[in-house]
Design a protein around this motif. Structure first.
Motif, PDB file in Angstrom:
ATOM      1  N   LYS A   4       0.838  -1.199   0.000  1.00 13.87           N
ATOM      2  CA  LYS A   4       0.000   0.000   0.000  1.00 13.87           C
ATOM      3  C   LYS A   4       0.875   1.252   0.000  1.00 13.87           C
ATOM      4  O   LYS A   4       1.993   1.244   0.528  1.00 13.87           O
ATOM      5  CB  LYS A   4      -0.912   0.017   1.232  1.00 13.87           C
ATOM      6  CG  LYS A   4      -1.931  -1.110   1.276  1.00 13.87           C
ATOM      7  CD  LYS A   4      -2.841  -0.965   2.480  1.00 13.87           C
ATOM      8  CE  LYS A   4      -3.799  -2.147   2.605  1.00 13.87           C
ATOM      9  NZ  LYS A   4      -4.727  -2.240   1.470  1.00 13.87           N
ATOM     10  N   ASP A   5       0.356   2.330  -0.583  1.00 17.57           N
ATOM     11  CA  ASP A   5       1.118   3.576  -0.554  1.00 17.57           C
ATOM     12  C   ASP A   5       0.898   4.270   0.788  1.00 17.57           C
ATOM     13  O   ASP A   5       0.037   3.878   1.592  1.00 17.57           O
ATOM     14  CB  ASP A   5       0.769   4.489  -1.733  1.00 17.57           C
ATOM     15  CG  ASP A   5      -0.679   4.956  -1.740  1.00 17.57           C
ATOM     16  OD1 ASP A   5      -1.267   5.194  -0.656  1.00 17.57           O
ATOM     17  OD2 ASP A   5      -1.261   5.092  -2.839  1.00 17.57           O
ATOM     18  N   ILE A   6       1.659   5.310   1.020  1.00 17.50           N
ATOM     19  CA  ILE A   6       1.669   5.955   2.326  1.00 17.50           C
ATOM     20  C   ILE A   6       0.307   6.536   2.689  1.00 17.50           C
ATOM     21  O   ILE A   6      -0.107   6.497   3.853  1.00 17.50           O
ATOM     22  CB  ILE A   6       2.768   7.048   2.398  1.00 17.50           C
ATOM     23  CG1 ILE A   6       2.946   7.534   3.842  1.00 17.50           C
ATOM     24  CG2 ILE A   6       2.478   8.187   1.458  1.00 17.50           C
ATOM     25  CD1 ILE A   6       3.514   6.496   4.765  1.00 17.50           C
ATOM     26  N   GLU A   7      -0.430   7.050   1.707  1.00 22.33           N
ATOM     27  CA  GLU A   7      -1.735   7.639   2.004  1.00 22.33           C
ATOM     28  C   GLU A   7      -2.739   6.572   2.411  1.00 22.33           C
ATOM     29  O   GLU A   7      -3.558   6.792   3.313  1.00 22.33           O
ATOM     30  CB  GLU A   7      -2.250   8.425   0.790  1.00 22.33           C
ATOM     31  CG  GLU A   7      -1.398   9.653   0.455  1.00 22.33           C
ATOM     32  CD  GLU A   7      -1.210  10.575   1.658  1.00 22.33           C
ATOM     33  OE1 GLU A   7      -2.198  10.794   2.410  1.00 22.33           O
ATOM     34  OE2 GLU A   7      -0.091  11.072   1.865  1.00 22.33           O
ATOM     35  N   GLU A   8      -2.685   5.405   1.765  1.00 25.47           N
ATOM     36  CA  GLU A   8      -3.561   4.302   2.161  1.00 25.47           C
ATOM     37  C   GLU A   8      -3.264   3.863   3.592  1.00 25.47           C
ATOM     38  O   GLU A   8      -4.170   3.602   4.389  1.00 25.47           O
ATOM     39  CB  GLU A   8      -3.382   3.117   1.207  1.00 25.47           C
ATOM     40  CG  GLU A   8      -3.905   3.331  -0.201  1.00 25.47           C
ATOM     41  CD  GLU A   8      -3.627   2.127  -1.086  1.00 25.47           C
ATOM     42  OE1 GLU A   8      -4.586   1.402  -1.423  1.00 25.47           O
ATOM     43  OE2 GLU A   8      -2.446   1.891  -1.431  1.00 25.47           O
ATOM     44  N   LEU A   9      -1.975   3.778   3.908  1.00 20.89           N
ATOM     45  CA  LEU A   9      -1.587   3.352   5.246  1.00 20.89           C
ATOM     46  C   LEU A   9      -1.983   4.379   6.296  1.00 20.89           C
ATOM     47  O   LEU A   9      -2.431   4.020   7.400  1.00 20.89           O
ATOM     48  CB  LEU A   9      -0.081   3.092   5.295  1.00 20.89           C
ATOM     49  CG  LEU A   9       0.406   1.877   4.496  1.00 20.89           C
ATOM     50  CD1 LEU A   9       1.924   1.838   4.448  1.00 20.89           C
ATOM     51  CD2 LEU A   9      -0.138   0.581   5.104  1.00 20.89           C
ATOM     52  N   LYS A  10      -1.835   5.646   5.989  1.00 16.58           N
ATOM     53  CA  LYS A  10      -2.243   6.694   6.928  1.00 16.58           C
ATOM     54  C   LYS A  10      -3.746   6.632   7.188  1.00 16.58           C
ATOM     55  O   LYS A  10      -4.198   6.844   8.319  1.00 16.58           O
ATOM     56  CB  LYS A  10      -1.854   8.070   6.404  1.00 16.58           C
ATOM     57  CG  LYS A  10      -0.370   8.377   6.540  1.00 16.58           C
ATOM     58  CD  LYS A  10      -0.046   9.789   6.060  1.00 16.58           C
ATOM     59  CE  LYS A  10       1.431  10.115   6.303  1.00 16.58           C
ATOM     60  NZ  LYS A  10       1.777  11.478   5.841  1.00 16.58           N
ATOM     61  N   ALA A  11      -4.513   6.330   6.147  1.00 20.01           N
ATOM     62  CA  ALA A  11      -5.959   6.238   6.308  1.00 20.01           C
ATOM     63  C   ALA A  11      -6.338   5.106   7.257  1.00 20.01           C
ATOM     64  O   ALA A  11      -7.366   5.170   7.933  1.00 20.01           O
ATOM     65  CB  ALA A  11      -6.626   6.038   4.948  1.00 20.01           C
TER      66      ALA A  11
END
Length: 388
Positions: A4-11
């Protein structure tokens, strides 16, 4: 998670923990370099410690929570391979030393207190040093910590009886200890393992390669969690009893108690704790590479699988002997790793299980305790005065 990219992980509230699990193989190689860079200071420290005793020096591995389980993982291996003519290796939690020092320490035993601490700011970490200093006649302090700015490191800087070794990149920012656990376990093993540095370098490099394999095989781990389960148990023998305790704590912490957990030794589990297992339980067993011990690990795997009482019974193993023929995460095609070094990729498997399960139950791995019931550094501890 690792794709997953960083934005997906932050979500998902998982970017910190995912990154900290992912980076561990690099950190293990860093830890070996820290060991070699400090080799002269380590040897001088150990020589001064051995000079305190006519016989063996008591080496106490101490910490609280996950830092305590570092010692539980390392000490059995060192009792097996270490210089037991010079050292008596034993794990004792800081919480035990502080609350009941007379039950766990002997004033007449020359002692090295090896303190494991991610932050170095836990009240028990600091109090254990002072209690031991007051109670034990001859004592040296080996601090293995991840925070250069932590009180344990800062307050020991000018202590002639202390050596502090820092692993700053392993100072996890997430709630749960991941790289800090595995790096502190590795560095302490390297210090007391009498094998040659060439052998140790090879074992660290192999462990790192296996850790990267865990990341590549995330989908296999995710498949274990595909069913409707609400209990997880971890079992092991020897050093892997401590590893099992750490693995179950990761599930408990990251899911904020929404999944029930248990741990035990493979042989001990039959004596009552096996009643924990039902058809919504995942059972993981860390399989030892020692041929004798491995038999007992396989026995409990075959017993639980044969009883058909668990939803899944899963071996975490290396193909270094007889294998569990049921469901397994098997590391294949490499030489057998010694127990303490194999613990590194083994714990990564457990960490990935915990990460995926946290998301599965709708929790946020980076901040799993939204109410603040538990904290990254413990709060509310009262340290009472101790008179030796």
């Amino acid at each position: 998670m690792f794709e997953k990219d960083i934005e997906e992980l932050k979500a998902l509230g998982a970017d910190i923990t995912t990154g900290e699990i992912l980076q561990q193989p690099d950190l293990w190689e860093d830890s070996f370099q820290i060991y070699t860079d400090n080799k002269e200071a380590i040897e001088a420290f150990l020589a001064s410690a051995k000079a305190m005793a006519d016989g063996r020096v008591s080496v106490i591995f101490t910490g609280a929570g996950t830092s305590d389980y570092v010692g539980d993982t390392v000490a059995p291996y060192l009792r097996h391979v270490g210089d037991t003519g010079a050292y008596d290796f034993k794990p004792i939690a800081t919480t035990d030393i502080v609350s009941a020092p007379r039950d766990f320490l002997r004033p007449e035993d020359p002692t090295i207190l090896v303190s494991f601490a991610r932050s170095g700011n836990s009240p028990e970490s600091l109090a254990a040093v002072e209690v031991a200093r007051a109670y034990v006649n001859d004592i040296k302090f080996l601090n293995i910590t991840c925070a250069p700015e932590g009180r344990l490191a800062v307050e020991s800087a000018d202590d002639p009886d202390a050596l502090t070794l820092l692993i700053p990149r392993a100072n996890d920012k997430g709630f749960a200890m991941t790289g800090s656990y595995s790096c502190m376990a590795l560095l302490s093993t390297l210090i007391f393992d009498p094998a040659s540095d060439e052998e140790k370098r090879g074992w660290v490099e192999q462990a790192a390669a296996m850790g990267r394999e865990v990341v590549e095989r995330e989908s296999e781990i995710a498949a274990y969690l595909a069913g409707d389960f609400n209990r997880v148990t971890y079992l092991g023998s020897g050093a892997y009893v401590g590893l099992a305790q750490e693995a179950q704590l990761k599930i408990l912490e990251l899911a904020h108690g929404l999944v029930a957990t248990s741990w035990d030794s493979c042989m001990g589990y039959r004596h009552g704790p096996k009643s924990f297992v039902d058809d919504k339980t995942l059972v993981f067993v860390f399989v030892n590479n020692d041929a004798y011990t491995r038999q007992y690990d396989l026995d409990i795997l075959n017993e639980i699988a044969g009883d058909e009482i668990a939803q899944k019974t899963i071996a975490v193993q290396q193909d270094a002997g007889e294998l569990f023929c049921g469901e397994s995460f098997t590391f294949a095609g490499r030489p057998a790793l010694p127990e303490a070094y194999l613990a590194l990729p083994f714990v990564m498997v457990a960490q990935v299980v915990s990460l995926l399960n946290s998301v599965r139950v709708g929790n946020t791995p980076d901040t799993p305790s939204p109410t603040g019931t538990v904290n990254r550094v413990v709060k509310g501890v009262i340290i009472h005065p101790f008179e030796a």
